[in-house]
Design a protein around this motif. Sequence first.
Motif, PDB file in Angstrom:
ATOM      1  N   ALA A  83      26.475   1.481  26.544  1.00 55.18           N
ATOM      2  CA  ALA A  83      27.029   2.098  27.748  1.00 55.18           C
ATOM      3  C   ALA A  83      25.996   2.979  28.438  1.00 55.18           C
ATOM      4  O   ALA A  83      25.855   2.966  29.667  1.00 55.18           O
ATOM      5  N   VAL A  84      25.255   3.744  27.641  1.00 55.96           N
ATOM      6  CA  VAL A  84      24.219   4.629  28.189  1.00 55.96           C
ATOM      7  C   VAL A  84      23.123   3.817  28.867  1.00 55.96           C
ATOM      8  O   VAL A  84      22.634   4.176  29.948  1.00 55.96           O
ATOM      9  N   HIS A  85      22.721   2.726  28.241  1.00 56.02           N
ATOM     10  CA  HIS A  85      21.676   1.873  28.826  1.00 56.02           C
ATOM     11  C   HIS A  85      22.105   1.391  30.211  1.00 56.02           C
ATOM     12  O   HIS A  85      21.331   1.453  31.175  1.00 56.02           O
ATOM     13  N   TRP A  86      23.349   0.929  30.308  1.00 55.14           N
ATOM     14  CA  TRP A  86      23.842   0.437  31.599  1.00 55.14           C
ATOM     15  C   TRP A  86      23.923   1.573  32.609  1.00 55.14           C
ATOM     16  O   TRP A  86      23.523   1.431  33.767  1.00 55.14           O
ATOM     17  N   SER A  87      24.428   2.724  32.178  1.00 49.58           N
ATOM     18  CA  SER A  87      24.562   3.880  33.066  1.00 49.58           C
ATOM     19  C   SER A  87      23.207   4.352  33.567  1.00 49.58           C
ATOM     20  O   SER A  87      23.021   4.601  34.769  1.00 49.58           O
ATOM     21  N   HIS A  88      22.249   4.490  32.668  1.00 50.67           N
ATOM     22  CA  HIS A  88      20.934   4.994  33.060  1.00 50.67           C
ATOM     23  C   HIS A  88      20.204   4.021  33.980  1.00 50.67           C
ATOM     24  O   HIS A  88      19.452   4.446  34.859  1.00 50.67           O
ATOM     25  N   ARG A  89      20.451   2.742  33.792  1.00 54.22           N
ATOM     26  CA  ARG A  89      19.828   1.773  34.712  1.00 54.22           C
ATOM     27  C   ARG A  89      20.417   1.934  36.112  1.00 54.22           C
ATOM     28  O   ARG A  89      19.697   1.856  37.116  1.00 54.22           O
ATOM     29  N   ARG A  90      21.725   2.166  36.189  1.00 56.80           N
ATOM     30  CA  ARG A  90      22.352   2.382  37.500  1.00 56.80           C
ATOM     31  C   ARG A  90      21.817   3.654  38.142  1.00 56.80           C
ATOM     32  O   ARG A  90      21.514   3.686  39.345  1.00 56.80           O
ATOM     33  N   ILE A  91      21.694   4.712  37.337  1.00 58.76           N
ATOM     34  CA  ILE A  91      21.151   5.974  37.852  1.00 58.76           C
ATOM     35  C   ILE A  91      19.720   5.786  38.345  1.00 58.76           C
ATOM     36  O   ILE A  91      19.335   6.296  39.400  1.00 58.76           O
ATOM     37  N   ALA A  92      18.909   5.059  37.555  1.00 59.57           N
ATOM     38  CA  ALA A  92      17.508   4.847  37.931  1.00 59.57           C
ATOM     39  C   ALA A  92      17.392   4.094  39.245  1.00 59.57           C
ATOM     40  O   ALA A  92      16.546   4.429  40.095  1.00 59.57           O
ATOM     41  N   ARG A  93      18.248   3.088  39.444  1.00 57.16           N
ATOM     42  CA  ARG A  93      18.200   2.348  40.713  1.00 57.16           C
ATOM     43  C   ARG A  93      18.481   3.273  41.885  1.00 57.16           C
ATOM     44  O   ARG A  93      17.792   3.231  42.912  1.00 57.16           O
ATOM     45  N   ARG A  94      19.514   4.109  41.740  1.00 57.04           N
ATOM     46  CA  ARG A  94      19.825   5.040  42.823  1.00 57.04           C
ATOM     47  C   ARG A  94      18.685   6.031  43.038  1.00 57.04           C
ATOM     48  O   ARG A  94      18.324   6.349  44.175  1.00 57.04           O
ATOM     49  N   PHE A  95      18.137   6.544  41.934  1.00 57.83           N
ATOM     50  CA  PHE A  95      17.071   7.537  42.005  1.00 57.83           C
ATOM     51  C   PHE A  95      15.896   6.994  42.807  1.00 57.83           C
ATOM     52  O   PHE A  95      15.386   7.656  43.721  1.00 57.83           O
ATOM     53  N   PHE A  96      15.462   5.792  42.476  1.00 60.96           N
ATOM     54  CA  PHE A  96      14.297   5.236  43.161  1.00 60.96           C
ATOM     55  C   PHE A  96      14.620   4.829  44.591  1.00 60.96           C
ATOM     56  O   PHE A  96      13.755   4.915  45.475  1.00 60.96           O
ATOM     57  N   ASP A  97      15.853   4.433  44.855  1.00 64.77           N
ATOM     58  CA  ASP A  97      16.245   4.156  46.236  1.00 64.77           C
ATOM     59  C   ASP A  97      16.226   5.446  47.070  1.00 64.77           C
ATOM     60  O   ASP A  97      15.752   5.453  48.209  1.00 64.77           O
ATOM     61  N   LEU A  98      16.739   6.525  46.488  1.00 69.69           N
ATOM     62  CA  LEU A  98      16.818   7.794  47.208  1.00 69.69           C
ATOM     63  C   LEU A  98      15.446   8.419  47.448  1.00 69.69           C
ATOM     64  O   LEU A  98      15.243   9.110  48.449  1.00 69.69           O
ATOM     65  N   THR A  99      14.526   8.209  46.518  1.00 70.13           N
ATOM     66  CA  THR A  99      13.210   8.831  46.644  1.00 70.13           C
ATOM     67  C   THR A  99      12.189   7.931  47.342  1.00 70.13           C
ATOM     68  O   THR A  99      11.079   8.380  47.620  1.00 70.13           O
ATOM     69  N   ALA A 100      12.567   6.701  47.634  1.00 68.21           N
ATOM     70  CA  ALA A 100      11.632   5.777  48.303  1.00 68.21           C
ATOM     71  C   ALA A 100      11.238   6.344  49.663  1.00 68.21           C
ATOM     72  O   ALA A 100      12.083   6.766  50.459  1.00 68.21           O
ATOM     73  N   GLY A 101       9.934   6.397  49.905  1.00 67.34           N
ATOM     74  CA  GLY A 101       9.445   6.912  51.178  1.00 67.34           C
ATOM     75  C   GLY A 101       9.368   8.418  51.253  1.00 67.34           C
ATOM     76  O   GLY A 101       8.941   8.968  52.275  1.00 67.34           O
ATOM     77  N   ARG A 102       9.800   9.095  50.183  1.00 66.72           N
ATOM     78  CA  ARG A 102       9.706  10.555  50.149  1.00 66.72           C
ATOM     79  C   ARG A 102       8.635  10.962  49.158  1.00 66.72           C
ATOM     80  O   ARG A 102       8.394  10.278  48.171  1.00 66.72           O
ATOM     81  N   LEU A 125      29.857  10.469  30.200  1.00 62.57           N
ATOM     82  CA  LEU A 125      29.145   9.683  29.190  1.00 62.57           C
ATOM     83  C   LEU A 125      28.018  10.498  28.569  1.00 62.57           C
ATOM     84  O   LEU A 125      27.810  10.460  27.343  1.00 62.57           O
ATOM     85  N   GLU A 126      27.287  11.256  29.383  1.00 65.05           N
ATOM     86  CA  GLU A 126      26.216  12.096  28.838  1.00 65.05           C
ATOM     87  C   GLU A 126      26.774  13.117  27.855  1.00 65.05           C
ATOM     88  O   GLU A 126      26.179  13.380  26.807  1.00 65.05           O
ATOM     89  N   LEU A 127      27.927  13.687  28.178  1.00 64.01           N
ATOM     90  CA  LEU A 127      28.538  14.643  27.263  1.00 64.01           C
ATOM     91  C   LEU A 127      28.875  13.985  25.930  1.00 64.01           C
ATOM     92  O   LEU A 127      28.688  14.586  24.864  1.00 64.01           O
ATOM     93  N   ALA A 128      29.360  12.753  25.985  1.00 64.53           N
ATOM     94  CA  ALA A 128      29.673  12.029  24.749  1.00 64.53           C
ATOM     95  C   ALA A 128      28.411  11.789  23.930  1.00 64.53           C
ATOM     96  O   ALA A 128      28.419  11.904  22.696  1.00 64.53           O
TER      97      ALA A 128
END
Length: 202
Positions: A58-77, A103-106
Amino acid sequence: MSGPQDVDRDQDRVRAAAFRLVSAGGGAPVAPEAVAAALDPPVAELGLADADDVLLAAVHWSHRRIARRFFDLTAGRLGLAALRAGLADLLPLDPDRVEETVLELAVWHRALVATKVAENNRREREDLSVIVRGILRDARDGGELIDDADVDTIAADVLALIDGLGIHVLLYPDRMPPAAAARALTTELDRITRPGPITGTG
């Protein structure tokens, strides 16, 4: 015969199912059998030995989703603009990010007694810390940080702040609503930002 793409697709389905089940249960342990039952069509080999493996999937899937958003948000910045965008996304300010924080709390709770979960958590946290330190170095090199700013210390401080704010938003929303958490993060990032030149009007 299944190929590498089929295996990857099956692993992704298993991890996504694990994430859904663990999140729906508020971080409670989930048995591999429950993941198998949630998969349609079924997956022949889950690769999950116990509830800790389900949590890590579950963490692997969650962190991959977070990473995609992170890099999308920081692209060009660059520098602090990238840091502000990326770190704000880690706060539980919408339903998806609430699920991720639960999930992180768990994970943190289980990491206290399960070596496998603790080791994975340390690796994942170090990966995030490396990214944050890299952005901070860019900010320092670009003259955005206050004098004598120590990148390692700032990275540790802001990540600890994110963790604490996330916990308070979930547990004490009357005292720390999402908007207040976002302001607290902004205040901390403002604190490490080198003031701009003061321009006169006369």
